[in-house]
Enzyme design. Structure first.
Site, PDB file in Angstrom:
ATOM      1  N   GLY A 137      45.364  43.562  36.719  1.00  0.00           N
ATOM      2  CA  GLY A 137      46.384  43.233  35.733  1.00  0.00           C
ATOM      3  C   GLY A 137      45.831  42.242  34.725  1.00  0.00           C
ATOM      4  O   GLY A 137      45.959  42.402  33.523  1.00  0.00           O
ATOM      5  N   GLU A 153      45.774  32.551  44.851  1.00  0.00           N
ATOM      6  CA  GLU A 153      46.711  33.582  44.394  1.00  0.00           C
ATOM      7  C   GLU A 153      48.157  33.285  44.785  1.00  0.00           C
ATOM      8  O   GLU A 153      49.072  33.532  44.010  1.00  0.00           O
ATOM      9  CB  GLU A 153      46.281  34.947  44.925  1.00  0.00           C
ATOM     10  CG  GLU A 153      44.938  35.410  44.361  1.00  0.00           C
ATOM     11  CD  GLU A 153      44.919  35.419  42.838  1.00  0.00           C
ATOM     12  OE1 GLU A 153      45.978  35.328  42.192  1.00  0.00           O
ATOM     13  OE2 GLU A 153      43.798  35.493  42.292  1.00  0.00           O
ATOM     14  N   HIS A 185      51.120  33.306  35.342  1.00  0.00           N
ATOM     15  CA  HIS A 185      50.275  33.336  36.543  1.00  0.00           C
ATOM     16  C   HIS A 185      48.835  32.944  36.204  1.00  0.00           C
ATOM     17  O   HIS A 185      48.244  32.078  36.853  1.00  0.00           O
ATOM     18  CB  HIS A 185      50.327  34.750  37.128  1.00  0.00           C
ATOM     19  CG  HIS A 185      49.468  34.967  38.340  1.00  0.00           C
ATOM     20  ND1 HIS A 185      49.982  35.032  39.604  1.00  0.00           N
ATOM     21  CD2 HIS A 185      48.133  35.136  38.478  1.00  0.00           C
ATOM     22  CE1 HIS A 185      49.002  35.226  40.469  1.00  0.00           C
ATOM     23  NE2 HIS A 185      47.860  35.304  39.808  1.00  0.00           N
ATOM     24  N   GLU A 186      48.301  33.554  35.177  1.00  0.00           N
ATOM     25  CA  GLU A 186      46.900  33.277  34.824  1.00  0.00           C
ATOM     26  C   GLU A 186      46.745  31.835  34.350  1.00  0.00           C
ATOM     27  O   GLU A 186      45.766  31.160  34.679  1.00  0.00           O
ATOM     28  CB  GLU A 186      46.416  34.261  33.749  1.00  0.00           C
ATOM     29  CG  GLU A 186      46.505  35.729  34.157  1.00  0.00           C
ATOM     30  CD  GLU A 186      45.881  36.045  35.507  1.00  0.00           C
ATOM     31  OE1 GLU A 186      44.820  35.469  35.818  1.00  0.00           O
ATOM     32  OE2 GLU A 186      46.460  36.845  36.264  1.00  0.00           O
ATOM     33  N   GLU A 219      35.422  38.678  39.219  1.00  0.00           N
ATOM     34  CA  GLU A 219      35.978  38.431  40.537  1.00  0.00           C
ATOM     35  C   GLU A 219      36.130  39.761  41.290  1.00  0.00           C
ATOM     36  O   GLU A 219      36.593  40.722  40.705  1.00  0.00           O
ATOM     37  CB  GLU A 219      37.364  37.759  40.445  1.00  0.00           C
ATOM     38  CG  GLU A 219      37.814  37.209  41.776  1.00  0.00           C
ATOM     39  CD  GLU A 219      39.161  36.479  41.701  1.00  0.00           C
ATOM     40  OE1 GLU A 219      39.907  36.699  40.744  1.00  0.00           O
ATOM     41  OE2 GLU A 219      39.426  35.693  42.614  1.00  0.00           O
ATOM     42  N   MET A 245      42.794  38.552  34.538  1.00  0.00           N
ATOM     43  CA  MET A 245      41.793  37.764  35.241  1.00  0.00           C
ATOM     44  C   MET A 245      41.691  36.381  34.627  1.00  0.00           C
ATOM     45  O   MET A 245      41.524  36.233  33.422  1.00  0.00           O
ATOM     46  CB  MET A 245      40.434  38.487  35.168  1.00  0.00           C
ATOM     47  CG  MET A 245      39.280  37.713  35.773  1.00  0.00           C
ATOM     48  SD  MET A 245      39.522  37.441  37.566  1.00  0.00           S
ATOM     49  CE  MET A 245      38.745  35.836  37.737  1.00  0.00           C
ATOM     50  N   GLU A 246      41.762  35.367  35.499  1.00  0.00           N
ATOM     51  CA  GLU A 246      41.878  33.980  35.071  1.00  0.00           C
ATOM     52  C   GLU A 246      40.558  33.332  34.671  1.00  0.00           C
ATOM     53  O   GLU A 246      40.333  32.167  35.004  1.00  0.00           O
ATOM     54  CB  GLU A 246      42.545  33.169  36.182  1.00  0.00           C
ATOM     55  CG  GLU A 246      41.711  33.005  37.470  1.00  0.00           C
ATOM     56  CD  GLU A 246      41.970  34.062  38.531  1.00  0.00           C
ATOM     57  OE1 GLU A 246      42.411  35.159  38.188  1.00  0.00           O
ATOM     58  OE2 GLU A 246      41.711  33.771  39.722  1.00  0.00           O
TER      59      GLU A 246
END
Ligand SMILES: [Zn+2]
Length: 854
Positions: free
Chosen positions: A264, A323, A300-301, A131, A266-267
């Site tokens: 930080g 996001e 978050h991920e 990304e 990445m999903e």
């Protein structure tokens, strides 16, 4: 035609990719078959690729037709054109490609990462980061989020290594000297979510969540640091399945800690990658802040597995949908997991960061046109994440949490495995709430900035008004202003009237210029933005402000936080005298909320950067005056039964007293406690990072060498970070010069070096030195650092708050014609101007105020 968008004459539905990475030669070879739907007769195909050499290309179909293609690289457009030897008729085709590339060291695309194993030998692994637009560096593809397809990955690797990709391994066999792993088909998803990691890896035992096994992966020797990340991964996955009302769509979920990682985390669907500090942690040795970071990033991920991965924005202008939602959901999940962390109160700090950037003329709307890839990269900022999440929280509170959740569920079900836009989300929330969502929300999403809500008394009425808040009256010369001065928002306002024992709340939508609210005959104070969820600032008329300051105990912590934060912003904007703000800070000496203190301490930090050197000792005295009473009450040692936030507050106060307050007593005690810690005495893990920061500030060359050694031999990623950043916290020029040298000589990972340089630019002791160094090493840094590196480093110029340095910063960026994409640079320069303007406007008054104090 848009030069940044691929033609839709041929649309991929499936990629069969085989990659053979070689960690010895740092190269890889690839072969792939792309199943295509040719929509109209074509004689060329256009797809994305960068730094890849396509060696062969041909098109074939089930009718036995084969069409050879010659390839032409359009480097600037990051594309290959495949000119077909004859036309391809509409219908299904297979595109065969053979290609090769290199495992780069820029932490993007398919790249290499290195680490030292337990015997000190350097080892390599290969990982991916795609990304926004770097999948095209690993395999040729239609690299736009709307071209969703199934990915079937096969990796041929050194048999001594392990490989992880988005799905489970379905077959493993030997082919000559290679181990060949075939992974299951992915769900239909975007190219930027594909991932592979190859190296010596070890994993935790899987924990099943429903039918999904969850594991944490790391390089050998670090598995003991995986338990905490694993725990929140499992808890948040459960939470999201419940909240979204949809099971996780993958066949497994792996979380991987990568030693070199630009962002930080990445999903990547089913194979989430993290920098080590965001996933691996020793629960007993970490501070509350360090643990909270891991919990946040992991949650978050995981939230992205639905928001982003299952339903994806159509184009990068809609990245906020991914996001902002993941950020909002991260807080919701962590709050459910550890309610005692009061995560929505702490979120005030994130909201404040967004309010701060969004108060610039050089801000942008949350959703903003994106054309070139560079502009997509610039979208990953505080406006997309924190402003987006704040605005969603405001909407959730306005509609009610259940209604909001129902709308989200409907949205996800409707657009699963496909793409969606902001309008689709509004439609779903509108159906669930029966409210006209676009009317309320569009101004928050599609226009820049936010309102300053003014509150004043007029006879027996509260008069609320709104105008756009900006720090500066005018944009910087030559800069375009975003939005208009007379902008209006539909502001969901909650007003609470404190009257005797009763605290009635009124909810209203402040739509036009002014609204009036009748008040009871007798009242003690009025809180605008009750509950603190609103994304706006409040400016109270002085009589209302004095009433509130007299009733601080009647305010929730988030409301006291907003009170200080808004007052500080209003002072920065020149709408309140700085000395009045400083008087206001004296009312918070008995404050016990960590977040309120964080704003107070940050404001003293900025004053320290604008104060004349001769005034700094007096400012330090002011800091001691404000902080010491609270710290004295807390003491150094945690008490039994104390909550984690109080423990963290103790550390924050100690650190600010020892560094900003230059408190000799605190420094001496810190030295003793630290010596005790080294001798094996138990030390509160919250206090330890503060001790290290204080001792760096007070330290000499011997201490520097000691910290350098500890940085290099650290046992956890968090310990490594503490000592690393401490190297930027010393005050002696020769020591700071060696830290600067280390940002380019390979001793500090390129994932961290830009942040260390940024810290040096923001230190009043290092900034002149650091700025000279950065200027003379700009090209070296540009070559070495990952792609966002210089953008992050450059944020440090906001600390160069003297008129001379400011002029020099402008000259440097102008001469070098530096561009970071989006409005990044303009924002840094405006933030710098705000600080220098405060110095010009209030410097003399600050001097006088401080002189009176001592
Ligand atoms: Zn995210």
């Amino acid at each position: 035609m848009d030069p940044h968008r691929l033609p839709r004459t041929a649309v991929p539905s499936r990629y069969d990719i085989r990659l053979e990475p070689d960690l010895a030669t740092l190269t890889f070879r690839g072969e792939q078959i792309v199943t295509l739907d040719v929509r109209e007769a074509v004689d060329e195909l256009v797809l994305n690729a960068v730094e890849l050499v396509i060696e062969a290309a041909s098109l074939e179909n089930d009718r036995g037709q084969t069409i050879r293609a010659s390839v032409a690289l359009d480097e600037a457009a990051e594309r290959y054109r495949l000119a077909l030897a004859g036309p391809a008729a509409p219908g299904p085709w297979r595109l065969r490609l053979a290609f090769r590339g290199t495992l780069n060291d820029k932490l993007r695309g398919f790249y290499r990462s290195s680490y030292k194993d337990q015997s000190g030998v350097t080892r390599l692994l290969a990982a991916t980061q795609f990304e926004a637009t770097d999948a095209r560096r690993a395999f040729p593809c239609w690299d736009e989020p709307a071209f969703k397809a199934v990915f079937a990955v096969t990796l041929a690797i050194d048999p001594a290594l392990t490989a992880v990709s988005n799905t489970r391994v379905v077959a493993e066999r030997r082919e000559g000297a290679r181990k060949v792993l075939t992974f299951a088909d992915t769900i239909t998803m975007s190219t930027y979510l594909v991932a592979f990691v190859v190296g010596e890896l070890e994993a935790t035992e899987p924990t099943p969540v429903g039918r999904t096994p969850v594991r944490v992966w790391c390089v050998p020797g670090k598995r003991r640091l995986a338990a905490f990340g694993h725990e929140i991964a499992v808890a948040s996955l459960r939470f999201f399945e419940e909240y979204y009302g949809l099971p996780y769509a993958g066949d497994k979920l792996d979380l991987l800690a990568i030693p070199d990682f630009a962002a930080g985390a990445m999903e990547n669907f089913g194979a989430i990658t993290f920098r080590e500090t965001a996933l691996l942690v020793d629960e007993r040795a970490a501070s509350h802040a360090e643990l909270e970071r891991v919990a946040d990033v992991v949650a978050h991920e995981n939230a992205h597995m639905w928001f982003g991965d299952l339903v994806t924005m159509t184009w990068w202008n809609g990245i906020w949908l991914n996001e902002a939602f993941a950020t909002f959901m991260e807080i919701l999940a962590v709050d459910a997991w550890k309610p005692e962390w009061k995560r929505w109160v702490t979120f005030g700090v994130s909201r404040a960061a967004a309010l701060s950037v969004d108060g610039l003329h050089s801000t942008r709307p949350i959703e903003f046109p994106v054309r070139a890839p560079r502009d997509a990269d610039a979208m990953f900022d505080v406006l997309t994440y924190e402003k987006g999440a704040s605005v969603l929280r405001m909407l959730e509170q306005f509609l009610g949490p259940d209604v909001f959740r129902d709308g989200v569920r409907d949205y996800l079900r409707r657009h699963a495995y496909a793409n969606a836009d902001t309008g689709d989300l509004w439609a779903a929330l509108g159906t669930a709430s029966r409210q006209p969502i676009p009317e309320v929300m569009d101004a928050w999403i599609f226009t820049p900035g936010y309102p300053l809500v003014s509150a004043r008394l007029e006879r027996r009425e509260l008069v609320l008004g709104q105008q756009r808040f900006t720090y500066l009256a005018e944009p910087l010369p030559g800069a375009a202003a975003a939005g208009e001065r007379n902008q209006r928002w539909q502001v969901p306002v909650q007003v609470r009237v404190l009257a005797g024992g009763r605290h009635p709340v009124t909810r209203l939508l402040l739509a036009g210029g002014e609204t009036r609210l009748p008040l009871p005959e007798r009242f003690d104070a009025v809180v605008v933005n009750d509950g603190g969820h609103g994304f706006y600032r409040v400016r109270y008329a002085d009589d209302l402000l004095q009433l509130l300051l007299a009733r601080l105990d009647g305010l929730a912590p988030i409301e006291r936080f907003n009170l200080v934060n808004d007052a500080w912003a209003v002072a920065l904007a020149g709408l309140m005298r700085l000395t009045d703000y400083l008087e206001l800070t004296a009312r918070f000496k008995t404050e016990r909320d960590r977040n309120v203190w964080s704003i107070l301490i940050a404001s003293f930090g900025l004053l320290n950067r604008i104060a004349e050197p001769a005034d700094r000792p007096r400012l330090a005295a002011l800091v001691r005056d404000r902080l010491a009473p609270a710290f004295t009450t807390l003491g150094w040692a945690p008490r039994p039964g104390e909550d984690e936030l109080t423990r963290q507050l103790r550390a924050d106060l100690a650190r600010a007293l020892g560094v900003l307050g230059d408190d000799r007593g605190v420094q001496a005690e810190a030295a003793q406690l630290y010596a005790g810690h080294l001798a094996g005495r138990e030390t509160d893990p919250n206090v330890l990072p503060a001790l290290i920061a204080i001792l760096a500030h007070a330290g000499d060359a011997a201490r520097y060498d000691e910290f350098l050694k500890r940085f290099k031999s650290a046992a956890t990623p968090q310990e490594e970070q503490r000592y690393l950043y401490a190297l930027a916290g010393f005050r002696q020029a020769p020591l700071l010069a060696t830290t600067l040298e280390r940002t380019v000589n390979g001793e500090i990972r390129t994932q961290d070096a830009p942040f260390v340089a940024r810290a040096l630019l923001q230190s009043v002791h290092a900034r002149e030195l650091a700025w000279a160094f950065v200027k003379s090493h700009w090209d070296v840094m540009d070559r070495q650092y990952p792609k966002h590196g210089l953008r992050r480093l450059a944020e440090g110029v906001t600390g160069l708050t003297t008129p001379e340095l400011e002029r020099d910063v402008h000259a440097f960026f102008r001469e070098r014609k530096i561009e970071f994409g989006g409005k990044t640079l303009e924002q840094y320069l405006e933030q710098l101007r705000i600080a220098v303007a405060l110095r010009e406007r209030e410097g003399a008054a600050l001097s006088k105020y401080l002189a009176r104090l001592v």
